[in-house]
Design a protein around this motif. Structure first.
Motif, mmCIF file in Angstrom:
data_model
loop_
_atom_site.group_PDB
_atom_site.id
_atom_site.type_symbol
_atom_site.label_atom_id
_atom_site.label_comp_id
_atom_site.label_asym_id
_atom_site.label_seq_id
_atom_site.Cartn_x
_atom_site.Cartn_y
_atom_site.Cartn_z
ATOM 1 N N CYS A 110 3.450 -35.266 -4.734
ATOM 2 C CA CYS A 110 2.441 -34.890 -5.736
ATOM 3 C C CYS A 110 2.991 -33.778 -6.629
ATOM 4 O O CYS A 110 3.274 -32.681 -6.159
ATOM 5 N N TYR A 152 -4.925 -33.254 -1.421
ATOM 6 C CA TYR A 152 -6.172 -33.220 -2.194
ATOM 7 C C TYR A 152 -6.539 -34.637 -2.628
ATOM 8 O O TYR A 152 -6.477 -34.960 -3.827
ATOM 9 N N CYS A 198 -3.099 -37.857 -3.688
ATOM 10 C CA CYS A 198 -2.380 -36.731 -3.086
ATOM 11 C C CYS A 198 -2.813 -36.625 -1.618
ATOM 12 O O CYS A 198 -4.002 -36.737 -1.314
ATOM 13 N N HIS A 249 -4.563 -34.807 -9.125
ATOM 14 C CA HIS A 249 -3.458 -34.838 -8.152
ATOM 15 C C HIS A 249 -2.957 -36.255 -7.907
ATOM 16 O O HIS A 249 -2.146 -36.477 -7.015
ATOM 17 N N ALA A 280 1.363 -32.234 -8.932
ATOM 18 C CA ALA A 280 0.379 -31.153 -9.145
ATOM 19 C C ALA A 280 0.553 -30.084 -8.063
ATOM 20 O O ALA A 280 0.438 -28.888 -8.330
ATOM 21 N N CYS A 281 0.852 -30.521 -6.830
ATOM 22 C CA CYS A 281 1.093 -29.571 -5.743
ATOM 23 C C CYS A 281 2.440 -28.873 -5.919
ATOM 24 O O CYS A 281 2.547 -27.664 -5.779
HETATM 25 ZN ZN LIG Z 1 -1.452 -32.666 -4.759
#
Ligand SMILES: [Zn+2]
Length: 520
Positions: A379, A365, A362, A371, A381-382
């Protein structure tokens, strides 16, 4: 009198939970007596195991499991079937276990660089009682509590897993290994049939999987069929069939495998979990079970969207590589069980992603394993999980951004986060309750009072514009709302009244600003 005093005391015990009493008339609740010695029979050799040398470590509906502590079989487990089951099926079970030992898959144990690990909890010997009657089997022991995750937790309790196992890179490898194990099983001529998370464990260290309760499998192409199948994991075209009928081919396994792979990649989400807008597809009078949805083909995660359905907002299906999405489409839109991808096909596709290392870090991160994402995508997760919980070193990081963004667009920056928020608000993406109560009532109402005091036209215009976004958002969120119909329609009526009202007010203010140019 002493006796009556004791009785009185006994009848007034401190209230607390106690283990349930054994039903004296239910023979299946009696486990086999283990005060007696047991005999392990392998290659016509008998090995006596004294009661002092094994200890009970588990009990299921049909058997009790003991760990052997001493002797040749030290470190193995003995599974002893309950008396009721033995009374009914002793001969069949004995022949099945004998056949399993004779037709053991080529690698019940995986030989890895770090050592050998079991892949199938496959029987290696028979167990007899002191009368010489068959009563159970011997299998390898795995300390599941310490060394492994049960697949149910692995799919659903993501936050409790080690960080490595929260990463898509690891979950893809578990999916690959699952396909590998199923392929090995099929090659040996056996079928899992009751393939579900409860029968599968994931080893923490190696991410390899272990199949347990293998004596429930279909052995040798249905010669010894499976007798159980579990709701939620049955191929839709087989829902009305018995497990014995599903024991004859690999088709049921191909369906369950695709389902588990979907769940692994989508962090527990199931392929038929979606919102149904078109009530002709499934109305409220029908059962909303996973099996019924599967039967009706309510698959919302295809490469082509299905009309009348919308995917769950928590799904990351749009972030998966195309080749995986094609295989999943093939599995969940198949007209016949024969058209689903085989375990081998799944293994090859997933293995290629791992060997090519089709993943990226990511950009926001880079150190966080959860991520990691697929190459060429943003990403998830973001963007989907909106996972910004850990403090970042990057101070320009916006504190809050609109969640559940679906489009492939560059990471949200500080500059467009405001624009992103209004767009999300207008689209109804925050849901009905949050749009109405938080953004409408909690923010809009004090704003109105404040501006009324100021008596300035431009702030009133800005507030009206904001509220217009809120009411459009309320209208759209109400359209998707699945809860109480009263809320849905109240929200729609309020939006229907407020939207034109706000447009008229904005028109009047604009006209007055342009006309007078004063009191801005
Ligand atoms: Zn991310």
């Amino acid at each position: 009198m002493d006796t009556s005093k004791t009785n009185n005391l006994n009848s007034e015990v401190e209230p607390k939970q106690v283990a349930s009493a054994v039903d004296p008339w239910n023979s299946s609740s009696h486990e086999i007596k283990t005060t007696n010695e047991l005999f392990i029979k392998k290659d016509n050799k008998l090995e006596r195991v004294e009661p002092a040398n094994f200890k009970k470590i588990g009990q299921g509906g049909t058997s009790t499991v003991y760990l052997v502590k001493k002797g040749v079989y030290s470190g193995y487990v003995i599974k002893v079937y309950n008396q009721a089951l033995l009374n009914k099926r002793r001969g069949e079970l004995k022949n099945k276990v004998k056949r399993m030992i004779a037709l053991s898959p080529e690698s019940t144990e995986l030989k890895l660089e770090t050592g050998n690990v079991p892949q199938f909890n496959w029987p290696i010997a028979l167990v007899e009682n002191e009368k010489g009657e068959f009563c159970g089997l011997v299998a390898p022991y795995v300390n599941f509590k310490k060394d492994a995750y049960d697949l149910t937790s692995y799919l659903l309790n993501i936050n409790l897993l080690e960080e490595k196992h929260q990463s898509i890179t690891e979950r893809i490898q578990v999916a690959r290994n699952l396909a590998g194990a199923v392929s090995t099983l099929h090659k040996a001529g056996h079928f899992f049939v009751d393939m579900k998370p409860q029968n599968i464990f994931v080893l923490k260290e190696t991410s390899t999987v272990i199949f347990v309760d293998c004596d429930g499998f279909s052995i040798n192409g249905g010669e010894f069929p499976a007798h159980h199948i579990s709701p939620g994991y049955i191929a839709p075209e087989e829902l009305d069939n018995r497990p014995e009928q599903l024991s004859l081919s690999s088709e049921q396994d191909h369906y369950a495998l695709a389902l588990l792979i979907f769940q692994l990649l989508d962090y527990g989400n199931k392929p038929y979990a979606c919102r149904v807008h078109d009530k002709s597809l499934l109305d409220d009078s029908e059962e909303h079970t996973s099996d019924n949805r599967a039967r009706k083909g309510l698959y919302a995660y295809g490469l082509l969207p299905k009309k009348g359905l919308s995917p769950r907002k928590e799904s990351i299906y749009q972030y998966w590589p195309n080749e995986i999405r094609k295989l999943l489409d093939q599995a969940f839109t198949a007209k016949s069980g024969k058209n689903r991808p085989s375990a081998k096909k799944w293994f090859n596709s997933l293995h290629k992603l791992v060997t090519d290392w089709s993943f990226e870090k990511c950009s926001e991160y880079p150190e966080r394993m959860n991520h990691r994402h697929f190459k060429g995508t943003n990403c998830f997760a973001c963007e989907v999980f909106n996972d910004k919980s850990t403090a970042s070193n990057n101070e320009e990081q916006p504190k809050s951004v609109g969640s559940f963004s679906k489009s492939k667009k560059p990471p949200v920056s500080t500059n467009n986060s405001k624009k992103g928020f209004l767009k999300q608000l207008r689209s109804g993406n925050y849901g009905l309750a949050k749009t109405y109560w938080l953004y409408g009532v909690c923010i809009g109402t004090p704003g109105s009072y404040l501006i009324e005091i100021l008596e300035m036209k431009t702030p009133i215009l800005v507030l009206c514009f904001y509220l217009l976004n809120v009411w459009v958002g309320v209208w759209r969120a109400a359209s998707d709302y699945q809860g109480l119909k009263l809320w849905k329609w109240s929200a729609k009526i309020l939006s229907f009244v407020n939207i034109p009202f706000l447009i008229i007010i904005m028109g009047v203010i604009l006209d007055s600003i342009l006309g007078s140019g004063s009191n801005l």
